[in-house]
Design a protein around this motif. Structure first.
Motif, mmCIF file in Angstrom:
data_model
loop_
_atom_site.group_PDB
_atom_site.id
_atom_site.type_symbol
_atom_site.label_atom_id
_atom_site.label_comp_id
_atom_site.label_asym_id
_atom_site.label_seq_id
_atom_site.Cartn_x
_atom_site.Cartn_y
_atom_site.Cartn_z
ATOM 1 N N SER A 289 0.857 -1.284 0.088
ATOM 2 C CA SER A 289 -0.022 -0.143 0.026
ATOM 3 C C SER A 289 0.823 1.392 0.145
ATOM 4 O O SER A 289 0.914 1.856 1.134
ATOM 5 N N CYS A 290 1.634 1.405 -1.003
ATOM 6 C CA CYS A 290 2.387 2.735 -1.264
ATOM 7 C C CYS A 290 2.495 3.315 -2.494
ATOM 8 O O CYS A 290 2.094 2.428 -3.476
ATOM 9 N N GLY A 291 3.112 4.292 -2.833
ATOM 10 C CA GLY A 291 2.962 4.794 -3.875
ATOM 11 C C GLY A 291 1.624 5.514 -4.079
ATOM 12 O O GLY A 291 0.742 5.487 -3.654
ATOM 13 N N GLY A 292 1.520 6.325 -5.712
ATOM 14 C CA GLY A 292 0.337 6.889 -5.576
ATOM 15 C C GLY A 292 0.464 8.255 -6.525
ATOM 16 O O GLY A 292 1.844 8.751 -6.671
ATOM 17 N N ILE A 293 -0.288 9.119 -6.808
ATOM 18 C CA ILE A 293 -0.341 10.396 -7.207
ATOM 19 C C ILE A 293 -0.266 11.186 -6.261
ATOM 20 O O ILE A 293 -1.527 11.223 -5.507
ATOM 21 N N LEU A 294 0.470 12.161 -5.882
ATOM 22 C CA LEU A 294 0.435 13.257 -5.081
ATOM 23 C C LEU A 294 -0.119 14.485 -5.471
ATOM 24 O O LEU A 294 0.501 15.378 -6.129
ATOM 25 N N ASN A 295 -1.476 14.781 -4.881
ATOM 26 C CA ASN A 295 -2.037 15.818 -5.722
ATOM 27 C C ASN A 295 -2.249 17.128 -4.868
ATOM 28 O O ASN A 295 -2.800 18.221 -4.967
ATOM 29 N N ASP A 296 -1.917 16.985 -3.482
ATOM 30 C CA ASP A 296 -1.925 17.984 -2.488
ATOM 31 C C ASP A 296 -0.723 18.939 -2.759
ATOM 32 O O ASP A 296 0.305 18.679 -3.373
ATOM 33 N N THR A 297 -0.921 20.137 -2.365
ATOM 34 C CA THR A 297 0.102 21.300 -2.755
ATOM 35 C C THR A 297 1.502 21.290 -1.979
ATOM 36 O O THR A 297 2.368 21.591 -2.387
ATOM 37 N N SER A 298 1.210 20.182 -0.984
ATOM 38 C CA SER A 298 2.436 19.876 -0.084
ATOM 39 C C SER A 298 2.201 18.818 0.883
ATOM 40 O O SER A 298 0.998 18.341 0.975
ATOM 41 N N GLY A 299 3.126 18.223 1.321
ATOM 42 C CA GLY A 299 3.008 16.833 1.889
ATOM 43 C C GLY A 299 4.383 16.349 2.421
ATOM 44 O O GLY A 299 5.455 16.424 2.057
ATOM 45 N N VAL A 300 4.224 15.201 3.141
ATOM 46 C CA VAL A 300 5.301 14.162 3.557
ATOM 47 C C VAL A 300 5.083 12.929 3.188
ATOM 48 O O VAL A 300 4.116 12.461 3.360
ATOM 49 N N VAL A 301 6.208 12.162 2.850
ATOM 50 C CA VAL A 301 6.052 11.006 2.156
ATOM 51 C C VAL A 301 7.127 10.169 3.038
ATOM 52 O O VAL A 301 8.257 10.549 3.112
#
Length: 296
Positions: free
Chosen positions: A156-168
């Motif tokens: 359950s990892c990866g994906g499209i990051l659509n937020d203006t900012s974030g932490v992964v």
């Protein structure tokens, strides 16, 4: 009286028809039978497979391969019913006509025909079952079951990051990540620059002297162009781009580590934040206070 002989000339039409019939028979014997679509990769945790038409006669001219991937666990097959064309030379001859071949990790572990039931086989990598039939003779065919035990579920990892900012973070961070991971995070191009910064990074390290990351690694791509590959404690460089960015993490089947953490932010160039300067501005010579002034 002399003897009379009658010469019978072949009818050209009949000869041609016989020839065409012979050609059609040969083509029919060597053409792929209906139902040629067989084999494939079996992705379920278990199931049952039979030859086409089982328990009746299977088709001629088949070449089918079923693949069972262990996916981090153990894959196994068990033949419950088996009857193919008898081998060349009798019961103890070679399987030259119709046969089933079992392969483990790409290596053949046996070829079977007639009533030689393959029994069971297992592998912690990959099992392949290949069935080949020729243009003549057939039999009941076969039936086998397969199962995959202990397989690692899709991460359950990866994906499209659509937020203006974030932490992964890598799965399980700051604990040890799992084996057999393949995760891709995508930062789409929006016309606004995006910055990616890795704040922590530690994956399995290649042996000393190897310059290529062979085991666990992170790749970064900018609009399809690879920017680099990193592993061990070599942290990826900061990246700012208006193009699409892609971050891919892969781990092998052994030895994990704490993983990584990165932050991302989409921000217009004029959206600056107020911060203390990294160093004081240099003073012009006329601004430098004299020793006399400072001693007062």
């Amino acid at each position: 009286m002399g003897e009379h002989f009658t010469i019978c000339r072949p009818n050209p039409t009949t000869t041609m028809l016989n020839f065409l019939v012979l050609v059609l028979v040969v083509l029919q014997m060597n053409a792929p039978s209906m139902g040629q679509l067989c084999g494939g990769t079996l992705t379920s945790s278990g199931g049952e497979v039979t030859s086409h038409g089982f328990p009746n006669f299977y088709l001629h001219n088949q070449d089918c391969t079923w693949v069972i991937e262990a996916r981090g666990g153990r894959a196994s097959v068990t033949f419950l019913d088996f009857e193919l064309e008898q081998p060349a030379g009798g019961a103890f001859g070679t399987c030259r006509y119709d046969y089933v071949e079992i392969l483990s990790s790409g290596e053949s572990i046996g070829t079977y025909c007639g009533n030689m039931n393959p029994g069971s086989a297992s592998s912690d990598d990959r099992i392949e079952v290949r069935f080949v039939s020729d243009a003549t003779f057939d039999a009941r065919g076969f039936r086998f079951t397969y199962k995959v035990q202990g397989a690692i579920e899709e991460p359950s990892c990866g994906g499209i990051l659509n937020d203006t900012s974030g932490v992964v973070t890598s799965p399980g961070y700051p604990g040890e990540y799992d084996n057999f991971l393949d995760c891709t995070w995508t930062l789409p191009a929006t016309g606004v620059p995006v910055t990616v910064t890795f704040t922590d990074f530690q994956t399995e390290t290649s042996f000393t002297g190897l310059t290529t990351c062979l085991y666990d690694w992170v790749d970064m791509y900018e609009d399809g162009t690879q920017l680099g590959r990193w592993c061990g404690t070599e942290k990826p460089d900061d990246v700012t781009s208006t193009k699409s960015l892609r971050i891919r993490f892969r781990s092998d089947g052994s030895v994990g580590d704490r993983g990584f953490r990165f932050v991302y932010e989409y921000r217009q160039p004029d959206e600056t934040t107020t911060s203390s300067p990294s160093k004081l501005p240099e003073l012009e010579p006329t601004q430098i206070p004299s020793e006399e002034t400072t001693s007062k």
